[in-house]
Design an enzyme around this catalytic site. Structure first.
Site, PDB file in Angstrom:
ATOM      1  N   CYS A   1      -3.975 -29.326  -5.278  1.00 37.19           N
ATOM      2  CA  CYS A   1      -4.532 -28.814  -6.583  1.00 37.19           C
ATOM      3  C   CYS A   1      -3.486 -29.713  -7.844  1.00 37.19           C
ATOM      4  CB  CYS A   1      -4.530 -27.380  -6.996  1.00 37.19           C
ATOM      5  SG  CYS A   1      -5.454 -27.089  -8.401  1.00 37.19           S
TER       6      CYS A   1
ATOM      7  N   HIS B   1      -8.628 -26.085  -3.083  1.00 36.32           N
ATOM      8  CA  HIS B   1      -7.559 -25.219  -2.497  1.00 36.32           C
ATOM      9  C   HIS B   1      -8.135 -24.865  -1.232  1.00 36.32           C
ATOM     10  CE1 HIS B   1      -4.943 -24.141  -6.032  1.00 36.32           C
ATOM     11  NE2 HIS B   1      -6.150 -24.281  -6.621  1.00 36.32           N
TER      12      HIS B   1
ATOM     13  N   GLU C   1      -6.293 -23.426   1.059  1.00 36.81           N
ATOM     14  CA  GLU C   1      -5.829 -21.881   1.457  1.00 36.81           C
ATOM     15  C   GLU C   1      -6.975 -21.068   0.979  1.00 36.81           C
ATOM     16  OE1 GLU C   1      -4.897 -23.899  -0.894  1.00 36.81           O
ATOM     17  OE2 GLU C   1      -4.043 -22.516  -2.669  1.00 36.81           O
TER      18      GLU C   1
END
Lengths: 209, 251
Positions: free
Chosen positions: A87, A192, A194
């Site tokens: 990001c 993202h 994650e």
């Protein structure tokens, strides 16, 4: 450096919570360190620059922590380090950003960071799950990841590389933009991983492998 | 294509998930971490946690809960309820929350929106509106739906957008808990007046309600609680239905 000793270092520069990235590595079976200590960063085999928040503040924090040059050195001079930008950590790689006027970035990749064109894009930020079109099938980060997989995005600005051939995957949200870039030991994604459930965890696993 | 999002909401009281009907009478619905993981596995696009206790002593337990949840789920999650200042926001973000939802404090101190958006980025700041139709006028309520501010919901939506809010969580108090579907008219009105995503909330009972709020309400996301907690339906089933209707979803 030992071939089989993986050392994942997540650069902590005071922008957002980095435990989510650490938790994701843990989920796929890898320990990682969150630090801004340059000596630790230097030892990384896998260096991660995450980031949530504003470009200007992020650069200020990196400067305050004397991390600008060390990070550049580690990425550029040590091809043995695999680098992952997430990001804002992707955007920071570029030369400058339109955010808050014009802000200088790390300048590791040529190009700029620009805002979605509000004349074309009705809703900004781009938030949610968007599919990506994979341009570089052969790279390790996309192993076992299907084209058009969905990833979680949350951003108002995107990267515009001068050299379009570094775009590893693109995304369409009223405009087409670089979802991922890949150059040498550098991989960076606007989304993202994650927060992208199974597809994101698979990508992180590929990055470490 | 940007997928329409389905967001299960977990109202938290004393570390338990509860769900009220018209904002009153709560009834326990389960363990938050367990529910969060099951939603993560059932294709939830995001999770929303609203702390409805929100008393000072309870804040610490909320922080612990947020940490625990963030270790176990790999989709975005937002936390709201009782957030009063920049410190509260920072603490929750540092504990693993991805976004923060603010309601009462934003009305009492609108500058908090500008400040928070500047500090943490617009994308992390959700402004929540609890709205009730009072004699044909959409009014904003605060303090967990107990206080009518008489502020016009459309005007307030525009203001929070202009101040830098990243998303609007729009709850219809009239529909909440009734299972009669989302307030399409209200959602459409707000969505047409701002250029940020609107998350519709209150009243969902079936897949068609989601279809309507996405197509006619122009919502970017839809939130629901009880229909998921009590397993009356599941997210995958709703998404499969939406896909047959040509609505883009992540499956």
């Amino acid at each position: 450096m030992m071939n089989n000793a993986i050392k994942i270092v997540i650069v902590d520069y005071g922008m957002g919570n980095l435990n989510n990235v650490k938790n994701s590595f843990k989920k796929i079976g890898f320990d990682s360190a969150i630090t801004h200590d340059f000596h630790e960063i230097e030892k990384a085999t896998h260096l991660v620059l995450p980031g949530v928040g504003g470009f200007k503040d992020a650069m200020k924090e990196l400067r305050n922590k004397d991390l600008v040059q060390p990070i550049k050195d580690v990425i550029l001079n040590r091809n043995l380090v695999s680098f992952l930008g997430i990001c804002l950590g992707m955007q920071l790689l570029f030369e400058h950003s339109e955010e808050f006027g014009d802000t200088e970035g790390l300048g590791i990749l040529k190009g700029k960071v620009i805002k979605f064109n509000s004349d074309i894009v009705p809703i900004i930020p781009h938030v949610g799950w968007n599919d990506i079109a994979i341009k570089k099938n052969g790279i390790k980060e996309f192993q076992h990841i299907r084209n058009n997989s969905f990833f979680y995005f949350l951003h108002s600005y995107y990267c515009k590389p001068d050299d379009e051939t570094i775009t590893a995957a693109s995304c369409f949200y009223y405009e087409t933009f670089a979802a991922c870039v890949k150059k040498d030991n550098i991989f960076a994604c606007q989304f993202h991983p994650e927060k992208s459930h199974d597809a994101g965890l698979a990508l992180l696993k590929n990055f470490v492998s | 294509m940007l997928a329409k999002r389905i967001i299960p909401c977990l109202d938290i009281k004393d570390n338990k998930v509860v769900k009220g009907i018209n904002f009153e009478s709560v009834k326990s619905a389960g363990d938050p971490v367990e529910l969060a993981v099951s939603y993560n596995d059932d294709l939830a696009d995001e999770l929303m946690f609203l702390d409805i206790t929100a008393s000072f002593e309870k804040r610490k337990t909320l922080i612990e809960l947020v940490k625990e949840i963030s270790k176990n789920i790999f989709i975005p999650f937002s936390v709201g309820g009782g957030i009063s200042d920049i410190n509260d926001i920072r603490n929750l973000l540092n504990s693993g929350a991805d976004k923060i939802s603010i309601n009462t404090s934003a009305v009492l101190n609108p500058d908090l929106i500008d400040e928070a958006a500047k500090k943490f980025g617009s994308s992390t700041i959700i402004i929540a509106l609890d709205v009730k139709n009072i004699n044909g006028r959409y009014c904003v309520f605060t303090h967990g739906g107990r206080k009518n501010t008489n502020i016009d919901a459309i005007a307030w939506s525009k203001e929070v957008y202009n101040r830098g809010a990243g998303e609007i969580l729009l709850t219809s108090m009239d529909m909440d808990g009734t299972k009669k579907g989302y307030d399409i008219k209200l959602t459409n009105l707000v969505a047409q007046n701002v250029k940020i995503p609107v998350i519709a909330s209150g009243g969902a009972s079936c897949a068609e309600d989601f279809e309507n709020v996405f197509n006619e309400g122009l919502a970017s996301a839809a939130l629901a609680a009880s229909i998921f907690h009590y397993k009356e339906t599941n997210i995958t089933a709703i998404k499969n239905y939406l896909r047959t209707k040509g609505i883009g979803v992540r499956i």
